[in-house]
Write an enzyme that holds these catalytic residues in place. Structure first.
Site, PDB file in Angstrom:
ATOM      1  N   LYS A  21      -9.962  -4.101  -5.322  1.00  0.00           N
ATOM      2  CA  LYS A  21     -10.686  -2.883  -5.683  1.00  0.00           C
ATOM      3  C   LYS A  21      -9.696  -1.845  -6.188  1.00  0.00           C
ATOM      4  CE  LYS A  21     -12.736  -4.018  -1.599  1.00  0.00           C
ATOM      5  NZ  LYS A  21     -13.437  -3.978  -0.326  1.00  0.00           N
ATOM      6  N   LYS A  67      -3.414  -9.970  -7.593  1.00  0.00           N
ATOM      7  CA  LYS A  67      -4.582 -10.417  -6.841  1.00  0.00           C
ATOM      8  C   LYS A  67      -5.783  -9.541  -7.222  1.00  0.00           C
ATOM      9  CE  LYS A  67      -5.263  -8.699  -2.889  1.00  0.00           C
ATOM     10  NZ  LYS A  67      -5.365  -8.143  -1.566  1.00  0.00           N
ATOM     11  N   LYS A 100       0.833  -1.213   0.000  1.00  0.00           N
ATOM     12  CA  LYS A 100       0.000   0.000   0.000  1.00  0.00           C
ATOM     13  C   LYS A 100       0.860   1.252   0.000  1.00  0.00           C
ATOM     14  CE  LYS A 100      -4.458  -1.592   1.469  1.00  0.00           C
ATOM     15  NZ  LYS A 100      -5.547  -1.554   2.444  1.00  0.00           N
TER      16      LYS A 100
HETATM   17  P1  TYM Z   1     -10.632  -6.549   2.589  1.00  0.00           P
HETATM   18  O1  TYM Z   1     -11.745  -5.596   2.754  1.00  0.00           O
HETATM   19  O2  TYM Z   1      -9.498  -6.168   1.688  1.00  0.00           O
HETATM   20  O3  TYM Z   1     -11.179  -7.945   2.048  1.00  0.00           O
HETATM   21  C1  TYM Z   1     -12.217  -8.655   2.702  1.00  0.00           C
HETATM   22  C2  TYM Z   1     -11.914 -10.150   2.646  1.00  0.00           C
HETATM   23  O4  TYM Z   1     -11.779 -10.586   1.271  1.00  0.00           O
HETATM   24  C3  TYM Z   1     -10.558 -11.296   1.105  1.00  0.00           C
HETATM   25  N1  TYM Z   1     -10.044 -11.048  -0.245  1.00  0.00           N
HETATM   26  C4  TYM Z   1      -9.677 -12.007  -1.098  1.00  0.00           C
HETATM   27  N2  TYM Z   1      -9.676 -13.351  -1.011  1.00  0.00           N
HETATM   28  C5  TYM Z   1      -9.237 -14.048  -2.082  1.00  0.00           C
HETATM   29  N3  TYM Z   1      -8.817 -13.476  -3.241  1.00  0.00           N
HETATM   30  C6  TYM Z   1      -8.799 -12.131  -3.367  1.00  0.00           C
HETATM   31  N4  TYM Z   1      -8.400 -11.575  -4.499  1.00  0.00           N
HETATM   32  C7  TYM Z   1      -9.246 -11.335  -2.274  1.00  0.00           C
HETATM   33  N5  TYM Z   1      -9.366  -9.996  -2.070  1.00  0.00           N
HETATM   34  C8  TYM Z   1      -9.843  -9.840  -0.828  1.00  0.00           C
HETATM   35  C9  TYM Z   1      -9.633 -10.716   2.173  1.00  0.00           C
HETATM   36  O5  TYM Z   1      -8.566 -11.597   2.463  1.00  0.00           O
HETATM   37  C10 TYM Z   1     -10.574 -10.513   3.320  1.00  0.00           C
HETATM   38  O6  TYM Z   1     -10.727 -11.709   4.059  1.00  0.00           O
HETATM   39  N6  TYM Z   1      -7.760  -6.144   6.706  1.00  0.00           N
HETATM   40  C11 TYM Z   1      -8.985  -6.743   6.174  1.00  0.00           C
HETATM   41  C12 TYM Z   1     -10.223  -6.335   6.917  1.00  0.00           C
HETATM   42  C13 TYM Z   1     -10.177  -6.563   8.389  1.00  0.00           C
HETATM   43  C14 TYM Z   1     -10.262  -7.809   9.055  1.00  0.00           C
HETATM   44  C15 TYM Z   1     -10.220  -7.498  10.436  1.00  0.00           C
HETATM   45  C16 TYM Z   1     -10.356  -9.134   8.618  1.00  0.00           C
HETATM   46  C17 TYM Z   1     -10.083  -5.580   9.342  1.00  0.00           C
HETATM   47  N7  TYM Z   1     -10.126  -6.156  10.582  1.00  0.00           N
HETATM   48  C18 TYM Z   1     -10.260  -8.516  11.385  1.00  0.00           C
HETATM   49  C19 TYM Z   1     -10.393 -10.139   9.586  1.00  0.00           C
HETATM   50  C20 TYM Z   1     -10.350  -9.827  10.952  1.00  0.00           C
HETATM   51  C21 TYM Z   1      -9.139  -6.306   4.720  1.00  0.00           C
HETATM   52  O7  TYM Z   1      -8.558  -5.357   4.285  1.00  0.00           O
HETATM   53  O8  TYM Z   1     -10.057  -7.013   4.008  1.00  0.00           O
END
Ligand code: TYM
Length: 335
Positions: free
Chosen positions: A195, A192, A112
């Site tokens: 968004k 990957k 990032k």
């Molecule tokens: P975020 O919002 O980026 O994504 C939400 C969930 O989707 C999964 N994900 C993917 N899985 C497979 N292939 C992909 N291309 C892909 N893109 C996204 C992410 O791994 C995630 O599970 N930091 C986290 C949010 C968060 C969180 C937490 C998660 C904040 N606090 C506590 C678990 C526990 C995030 O940015 O997810």
């Protein structure tokens, strides 16, 4: 007593099929097995620049899509992170037991920081500490996520251990739970699906938009013409077939690619039809919910009420262990 499960998703724009296959589908599968808490993590989202005017609709979008996809609010708790201020309170405490060196190693921070060079803020650096607080505030033991989050969950375990060692046993050591699609690649087949890279298929996209995006998606580069045989294992379209198509179609796609029996466009059309088939009921359910936003807001309100209770209990225990309570914490008005 069911074990507790926690996971989160950022309200940073459209929910895509990477989120769906990597996380949300797994969340839905686990609804009855665990005491499930899911958060729309707006305090995480603001670590990159977002237009505040778009925040309310981003939050409603993510909540609505999750419910429409099957995250039944009667069998789980869904809430907005900023409705429960204890998340940031615990994150501050965790900052004091987290070595900076650990945060410097975080892959997501490095990525990032590359992507948002003009805005490498302290929140972006501290992001995984807030994530540890999200999970541990509820003493959650299971965290279903995609592969990109595994390092953050490892750090959550480390933070839990450090806190417990210094102040006494309060927190469990949470474990990540990966789905069978832990890393969905984007339509560029290079990165990957995400968004921020705009290489995704949104969960609510129209059939026309899905086909338009898939028809130009990158395939096996060795197939320059229809008659060139290909290698399905290195083709992202083939991998997506594995999550949306029947075993017969998956086989058809692999065989057809290897023998040049089918062209890439034909293979994509079949995938597109299957994705559309799976997403259409979600899109229709979401439309109903968008027409009735009060019901979604009500889910978030009830979710926050339940989470606040649990969070306040944990904070009492944390402060007590840390010698911060002075016996007054039960009556905040006297402090
Ligand atoms: P975020 O919002 O980026 O994504 C939400 C969930 O989707 C999964 N994900 C993917 N899985 C497979 N292939 C992909 N291309 C892909 N893109 C996204 C992410 O791994 C995630 O599970 N930091 C986290 C949010 C968060 C969180 C937490 C998660 C904040 N606090 C506590 C678990 C526990 C995030 O940015 O997810």
């Amino acid at each position: 007593m069911k074990k507790r499960l926690f996971s989160g998703i950022q309200p940073t724009g459209e929910v895509h099929i990477g989120n769906y296959l990597g996380a949300i589908k797994n969340w839905i599968r686990l609804l009855d097995q665990y005491d499930c808490i899911f958060s729309i993590v707006d305090y995480h989202a603001i670590t990159v620049e977002l237009d505040p005017r778009e925040m309310p609709q981003n939050i409603m979008h993510v909540a609505t899509v999750n419910i429409a996809a099957g995250l039944d609010p009667e069998r789980s708790t869904l809430f907005l992170q900023s409705h429960v201020p204890e998340h940031t309170e615990l994150a501050w405490i965790f900052n004091t037991v987290t070595p900076i060196g650990h945060l410097e190693r975080m892959t997501q921070f490095k990525e990032k920081a590359q992507l948002y060079k003009h805005n490498i803020n302290a929140g972006l650096f501290d992001y995984p500490v807030l994530q540890a607080a999200d999970i541990l505030l509820y003493k959650a033991e299971v965290v279903p996520v995609g592969e990109d989050q595994v390092q953050h969950i490892e750090l959550s375990r480390e933070i839990s251990r450090k806190f417990n060692t210094r102040y006494g046993e309060v927190f469990p050591e949470p474990q990540e739970l990966l789905s069978d699609a832990p890393r969905i690649m984007g339509l560029d087949a290079k990165n990957k699906m995400s968004k921020s890279l705009n290489n995704y298929i949104g969960l609510l996209e129209s059939p026309e938009a899905i086909w338009k995006k898939l028809s130009v998606a990158v395939t096996d580069p060795a197939r320059k013409k229809r008659s060139d045989p290909g290698t399905p294992e290195i083709c992202n379209i083939y991998h997506l077939h594995r999550y949306f198509s029947s075993p017969k179609e998956i086989d058809w796609s692999a065989q057809g690619c290897r023998t040049a029996g089918i062209g890439c466009l034909e293979c994509k059309k079949c995938l597109s039809d299957n994705i559309i088939k799976e997403l259409t009921p979600i899109r229709e359910k979401a439309k109903e919910l968008f027409d009735n936003p009060d019901s979604v807001q009500d889910v978030l309100r009830r979710g926050a009420e339940r989470c606040k209770e649990i969070a306040q209990e944990t904070m009492k225990e944390v402060k007590s262990k840390m010698g911060l309570h002075l016996g007054l914490y039960t009556e905040p008005s006297k402090i």
